[in-house]
Motif scaffolding. Structure first.
Motif, PDB file in Angstrom:
ATOM      1  N   LYS A   1     -20.049  -2.447 -13.897  1.00 23.19           N
ATOM      2  CA  LYS A   1     -20.801  -2.363 -14.992  1.00 23.19           C
ATOM      3  C   LYS A   1     -21.541  -1.212 -14.816  1.00 23.19           C
ATOM      4  O   LYS A   1     -22.708  -0.952 -15.500  1.00 23.19           O
ATOM      5  N   LYS A   2     -21.253  -0.057 -14.352  1.00 22.67           N
ATOM      6  CA  LYS A   2     -21.592   1.169 -14.231  1.00 22.67           C
ATOM      7  C   LYS A   2     -21.326   2.007 -15.485  1.00 22.67           C
ATOM      8  O   LYS A   2     -20.066   1.933 -15.985  1.00 22.67           O
ATOM      9  N   HIS A   3     -22.228   2.986 -15.719  1.00 21.51           N
ATOM     10  CA  HIS A   3     -22.045   3.776 -16.974  1.00 21.51           C
ATOM     11  C   HIS A   3     -21.163   5.035 -16.492  1.00 21.51           C
ATOM     12  O   HIS A   3     -21.390   5.637 -15.213  1.00 21.51           O
ATOM     13  N   VAL A   4     -20.027   5.156 -17.188  1.00 25.05           N
ATOM     14  CA  VAL A   4     -18.809   6.183 -16.803  1.00 25.05           C
ATOM     15  C   VAL A   4     -19.039   7.362 -17.530  1.00 25.05           C
ATOM     16  O   VAL A   4     -19.036   8.538 -16.842  1.00 25.05           O
ATOM     17  N   SER A   5     -19.274   7.398 -18.893  1.00 26.58           N
ATOM     18  CA  SER A   5     -19.328   8.760 -19.744  1.00 26.58           C
ATOM     19  C   SER A   5     -20.181   8.341 -21.219  1.00 26.58           C
ATOM     20  O   SER A   5     -20.220   7.144 -21.294  1.00 26.58           O
ATOM     21  N   THR A   6     -20.595   9.391 -21.618  1.00 27.92           N
ATOM     22  CA  THR A   6     -21.222   9.210 -22.997  1.00 27.92           C
ATOM     23  C   THR A   6     -20.282  10.247 -23.903  1.00 27.92           C
ATOM     24  O   THR A   6     -19.989  11.440 -23.460  1.00 27.92           O
ATOM     25  N   LEU A   7     -19.837   9.513 -25.007  1.00 28.34           N
ATOM     26  CA  LEU A   7     -19.084  10.385 -26.211  1.00 28.34           C
ATOM     27  C   LEU A   7     -20.281  10.909 -26.979  1.00 28.34           C
ATOM     28  O   LEU A   7     -21.051   9.878 -27.533  1.00 28.34           O
ATOM     29  N   HIS A   8     -20.227  11.994 -27.258  1.00 22.42           N
ATOM     30  CA  HIS A   8     -21.126  12.547 -28.220  1.00 22.42           C
ATOM     31  C   HIS A   8     -20.614  13.176 -29.618  1.00 22.42           C
ATOM     32  O   HIS A   8     -19.513  13.839 -29.346  1.00 22.42           O
ATOM     33  N   PRO A   9     -21.042  13.050 -30.820  1.00 24.91           N
ATOM     34  CA  PRO A   9     -20.687  13.475 -31.930  1.00 24.91           C
ATOM     35  C   PRO A   9     -20.619  14.936 -32.085  1.00 24.91           C
ATOM     36  O   PRO A   9     -21.696  15.626 -31.288  1.00 24.91           O
ATOM     37  N   ARG A  10     -19.775  15.566 -32.913  1.00 19.92           N
ATOM     38  CA  ARG A  10     -19.712  16.838 -33.035  1.00 19.92           C
ATOM     39  C   ARG A  10     -20.747  17.332 -34.110  1.00 19.92           C
ATOM     40  O   ARG A  10     -21.122  16.800 -34.969  1.00 19.92           O
TER      41      ARG A  10
END
Length: 71
Positions: free
Chosen positions: A62-71
């Protein structure tokens, strides 16, 4: 088996055991969380919310792995 539910605008993501209806774990995001989706392998889940980012979590920890950001 479990299912996930999102607590309205508070940013809480709750993991529930389906048959016992007990809450197993809670993840607290610092934003309004609008939706949760599980990947086909059942290893990760993603959240989307009031900001334009997609947060990726490991289903086991349940740990945060990554964040996807918009371009």
């Amino acid at each position: 088996y479990f299912f996930m539910s999102i607590a309205d605008a508070s940013g809480l993501i709750k993991f529930w055991h389906y048959t016992s209806q007990n809450c197993l774990h809670t993840v607290n995001e610092a934003r309004q969380t609008l939706s949760v989706a599980l990947n086909p392998l059942g290893t990760k889940f993603v959240t989307v919310g009031a900001d334009p980012h997609i947060n990726v979590y490991d289903i086991e920890t349940k740990k945060h792995v990554s964040t996807l950001h918009p371009r």
